[in-house]
Scaffold this motif. Sequence first.
Motif, PDB file in Angstrom:
ATOM      1  N   UNK A   9       0.835  -1.205   0.000  1.00 31.26           N
ATOM      2  CA  UNK A   9       0.000   0.000   0.000  1.00 31.26           C
ATOM      3  C   UNK A   9       0.871   1.257   0.000  1.00 31.26           C
ATOM      4  N   UNK A  10       1.964   1.218   0.784  1.00 27.36           N
ATOM      5  CA  UNK A  10       2.837   2.401   0.832  1.00 27.36           C
ATOM      6  C   UNK A  10       3.457   2.693  -0.534  1.00 27.36           C
ATOM      7  N   UNK A  13       0.804   4.316  -2.621  1.00 22.79           N
ATOM      8  CA  UNK A  13       0.564   5.728  -2.279  1.00 22.79           C
ATOM      9  C   UNK A  13       1.450   6.641  -3.142  1.00 22.79           C
ATOM     10  N   UNK A  16      -0.081   6.887  -6.461  1.00 23.39           N
ATOM     11  CA  UNK A  16      -1.263   7.762  -6.477  1.00 23.39           C
ATOM     12  C   UNK A  16      -0.859   9.223  -6.651  1.00 23.39           C
ATOM     13  N   UNK A  17       0.200   9.640  -5.934  1.00 26.99           N
ATOM     14  CA  UNK A  17       0.625  11.043  -6.036  1.00 26.99           C
ATOM     15  C   UNK A  17       1.252  11.339  -7.403  1.00 26.99           C
ATOM     16  N   UNK A  20      -1.617  11.709  -9.734  1.00 33.26           N
ATOM     17  CA  UNK A  20      -2.244  13.007  -9.468  1.00 33.26           C
ATOM     18  C   UNK A  20      -1.487  14.120 -10.203  1.00 33.26           C
ATOM     19  N   UNK A  23      -2.125  13.903 -13.902  1.00 27.29           N
ATOM     20  CA  UNK A  23      -3.471  14.375 -14.249  1.00 27.29           C
ATOM     21  C   UNK A  23      -3.534  15.902 -14.275  1.00 27.29           C
ATOM     22  N   UNK A  24      -2.823  16.535 -13.341  1.00 26.14           N
ATOM     23  CA  UNK A  24      -2.800  18.007 -13.290  1.00 26.14           C
ATOM     24  C   UNK A  24      -2.113  18.570 -14.539  1.00 26.14           C
ATOM     25  N   UNK A  54      -6.214  10.627 -19.477  1.00 25.80           N
ATOM     26  CA  UNK A  54      -6.552  10.950 -18.083  1.00 25.80           C
ATOM     27  C   UNK A  54      -7.532   9.935 -17.505  1.00 25.80           C
ATOM     28  N   UNK A  58      -7.038   7.273 -14.259  1.00 20.29           N
ATOM     29  CA  UNK A  58      -7.969   7.166 -13.126  1.00 20.29           C
ATOM     30  C   UNK A  58      -8.452   5.725 -12.982  1.00 20.29           C
ATOM     31  N   UNK A  61      -5.282   3.192 -12.070  1.00 22.67           N
ATOM     32  CA  UNK A  61      -4.607   3.315 -10.767  1.00 22.67           C
ATOM     33  C   UNK A  61      -5.550   3.607  -9.599  1.00 22.67           C
ATOM     34  N   UNK A  62      -6.455   4.584  -9.754  1.00 24.88           N
ATOM     35  CA  UNK A  62      -7.347   4.888  -8.635  1.00 24.88           C
ATOM     36  C   UNK A  62      -8.426   3.806  -8.472  1.00 24.88           C
ATOM     37  N   UNK A  63      -8.893   3.257  -9.613  1.00 28.09           N
ATOM     38  CA  UNK A  63      -9.930   2.214  -9.537  1.00 28.09           C
ATOM     39  C   UNK A  63      -9.306   0.814  -9.558  1.00 28.09           C
ATOM     40  N   UNK A  64      -7.983   0.779  -9.555  1.00 30.47           N
ATOM     41  CA  UNK A  64      -7.216  -0.469  -9.451  1.00 30.47           C
ATOM     42  C   UNK A  64      -7.472  -1.462 -10.579  1.00 30.47           C
TER      43      UNK A  64
END
Lengths: 107, 196
Positions: A9-10, A13, A16-17, A20, A23-24, A54, A58, A61-64
């Motif tokens: 999980x670490x 993380x 995820x960043x 992010x 995406x920006x 984009x 999402x 990675x965010x929805x795995x």
Amino acid sequence: MAHAGHDDIQSHVKTYYMVFGTLMVLTCITVGVSYLHLSIPLAVTVALIVATIKGSLVALYFMHLIDEKKVIYWVLALTVVFFVFMMSVPFFTNSDKIPGTAVGTVW
Amino acid sequence: MEIPYTVEARPDTGLSNGKLGVWLFLGSEVMLFAALFSSYILLRVGSEHWPHGSEELSVPLAFFNTVVLISSSVTMVMAWASLKMNDFSKFRLHLGLTILLACTFLVVKFFEYEHHLVAGEGPWHNTYYAIYFTMTGLHGLHIVGGVIVNSYLWGPGAKMWQREKERFTNRIEIAGLYWHFVDLVWIFLFPVLYLL
């Protein structure tokens, strides 16, 4: 993903960043390109390509979705088939010619 | 009676029932928005004149809202990751931020709507505004739904963490899947309505 450990999980993380940040940057590119006043077909193409990248980030990675069970891929594959059909419907209207009337063209 | 497969995976699907259920629901949601995007294409190619989104709508506000919604997706996934790392206080912080960001999005949208409605640019004004209000309105309702569910999970629903940690974590994952989908829809709505 549901049974990922603490260390896993670490490391996620960090991902995820990074996603992010990407995406920006892509959002800024989307807006920046719109000020170039490209022709409509080119602007649509660029905007949809960037939005698809984009959206994929999402979903992956965010929805795995990058690490999911087969049954979910099958559900999504079926959804994609119907989605493509639905998005094609406006283009079918282009070939729906009524005698004696002007035929419109898409784009 | 105990509800089966809330934590352990079903042997045939390899998934908990809730997770498979939300993916099936999201499949139907894709079709709902696909129908609207399809209608948008049909209306746009069928009209003699179609205004450029940036001339009618506020791009800076929509850009701000895009940043807000993407940030809320990160805080949502971080809320889930915090639970996986057994850190309940960080979960509360991240889910709270998600709710706050969602409310920010809605407030900005409210002012955007108000501006257009006061100027007489409601859904009745022309086809462009009709599809704009329909698509963003439906998306906004999804945001409201997400705020209600997330607020429950942040508040009274969080009691489940004390007795069934894994089940609660699964609930947050499922709520997160819905939330990321709402973000994903906006990623396409933004360029289609505001920039093209």
